[in-house]
Design a protein around this motif. Sequence first.
Motif, PDB file in Angstrom:
ATOM      1  N   THR A  31       0.841  -1.199   0.000  1.00 44.68           N
ATOM      2  CA  THR A  31       0.000   0.000   0.000  1.00 44.68           C
ATOM      3  C   THR A  31       0.875   1.248   0.000  1.00 44.68           C
ATOM      4  N   TYR A  33       0.771   5.639  -0.369  1.00 47.53           N
ATOM      5  CA  TYR A  33      -0.057   6.831  -0.206  1.00 47.53           C
ATOM      6  C   TYR A  33       0.715   8.071  -0.630  1.00 47.53           C
ATOM      7  N   TYR A  35       0.375  12.128   0.168  1.00 48.56           N
ATOM      8  CA  TYR A  35      -0.280  13.135   0.987  1.00 48.56           C
ATOM      9  C   TYR A  35       0.197  14.522   0.572  1.00 48.56           C
ATOM     10  N   PRO A  43      -1.063  16.466   7.255  1.00 51.77           N
ATOM     11  CA  PRO A  43      -1.121  15.851   5.928  1.00 51.77           C
ATOM     12  C   PRO A  43      -2.552  15.472   5.550  1.00 51.77           C
ATOM     13  N   LEU A  45      -4.681  13.151   2.612  1.00 50.31           N
ATOM     14  CA  LEU A  45      -4.492  12.116   1.602  1.00 50.31           C
ATOM     15  C   LEU A  45      -4.929  12.594   0.222  1.00 50.31           C
ATOM     16  N   ARG A  48      -4.415   6.755  -2.704  1.00 48.90           N
ATOM     17  CA  ARG A  48      -3.912   5.541  -2.054  1.00 48.90           C
ATOM     18  C   ARG A  48      -3.929   4.403  -3.054  1.00 48.90           C
ATOM     19  N   GLU A  50      -3.334   0.225  -3.698  1.00 50.93           N
ATOM     20  CA  GLU A  50      -3.142  -1.154  -3.269  1.00 50.93           C
ATOM     21  C   GLU A  50      -2.468  -1.846  -4.444  1.00 50.93           C
ATOM     22  N   ASP A  56      -8.314   4.777  -3.747  1.00 43.07           N
ATOM     23  CA  ASP A  56      -8.936   5.978  -3.196  1.00 43.07           C
ATOM     24  C   ASP A  56      -8.220   7.183  -3.785  1.00 43.07           C
ATOM     25  N   SER A  58     -10.191  10.085  -4.359  1.00 39.99           N
ATOM     26  CA  SER A  58     -11.276  11.064  -4.294  1.00 39.99           C
ATOM     27  C   SER A  58     -10.788  12.477  -3.984  1.00 39.99           C
ATOM     28  N   GLN A  59      -9.633  12.608  -3.355  1.00 44.38           N
ATOM     29  CA  GLN A  59      -9.117  13.928  -3.003  1.00 44.38           C
ATOM     30  C   GLN A  59      -8.078  14.440  -4.001  1.00 44.38           C
ATOM     31  N   LEU A  91       4.089  14.347   0.592  1.00 41.68           N
ATOM     32  CA  LEU A  91       4.600  13.209   1.348  1.00 41.68           C
ATOM     33  C   LEU A  91       4.150  11.901   0.728  1.00 41.68           C
ATOM     34  N   LEU A  98      -4.151  -3.052   5.672  1.00 38.87           N
ATOM     35  CA  LEU A  98      -4.936  -3.348   6.864  1.00 38.87           C
ATOM     36  C   LEU A  98      -4.290  -4.426   7.722  1.00 38.87           C
ATOM     37  N   GLY A 102       1.049   0.155  10.736  1.00 39.42           N
ATOM     38  CA  GLY A 102       1.065   1.592  10.575  1.00 39.42           C
ATOM     39  C   GLY A 102       1.685   2.036   9.273  1.00 39.42           C
ATOM     40  N   GLN A 103       1.589   3.313   9.023  1.00 41.85           N
ATOM     41  CA  GLN A 103       2.136   3.904   7.810  1.00 41.85           C
ATOM     42  C   GLN A 103       3.502   4.505   8.103  1.00 41.85           C
TER      43      GLN A 103
END
Lengths: 114, 109
Positions: A31, A33, A35, A43, A45, A48, A50, A56, A58-59, A91, A98, A102-103
């Motif tokens: 995964t 990301y 940011y 930050p 997002l 993202r 996979e 994702d 959407s932003q 970033l 999942l 953590g990231q």
Amino acid sequence: EAGVVQSPRYKIIEKKQPVAFWCNPISGHNTLYWYLQNLGQGPELLIRYENEEAVDDSQLPKDRFSAERLKGVDSTLKIQPAELGDSAVYLCASSQGLAGGGQFFGPGTRLTVL
Amino acid sequence: AQRVTQPEKLLSVFKGAPVELKCNYSYSGSPELFWYVQYSRQRLQLLLRHISRESIKGFTADLNKGETSFHLKKPFAQEEDSAMYYCALIQGGTDKLIFGTGTRLQVFP
């Protein structure tokens, strides 16, 4: 282990120019990301992945921003054309998704648009 | 909508004083909360997460669902604790992090 690698660390361009940022995630992290961090903010997002699939976005402002992760490892984020308001830190982070842990963040690319 | 609020932009204390960095959240469901830290000229890194219930570098944070808070505490601040601290929340069913605006902690000698 180098951690998440990003380049360049700093970039200064004039408005309307294109710019690209590169990210190499931690080995084995499927995964990834991107940011955006504006001055004085946390930050946010943008997109993202996979593996090679954007799950994702959407932003992500799709009129000028694009991203790719063709082989499910490295990723590139592009802005074309850049605007003054795009000045920020970009970033990259990676994780095992999942599955936990953590990231982990890269050092970021500080973009200045003149 | 999910939101993380850090009401203080700057918190200044003297070495040895107790520290509490405030974080409130709005979330419908069972949140997973984190504290990230960014030391000067370093990358953002995970400090602690509420599910692990561990203490890192002397910092602890307890999730209070009644008050929707996840304040970060340390009984005796050290100069090396000076950094930017971000509270963050995981959006349920995903690993999408939602960050607060951050609090800069300054610890004076």
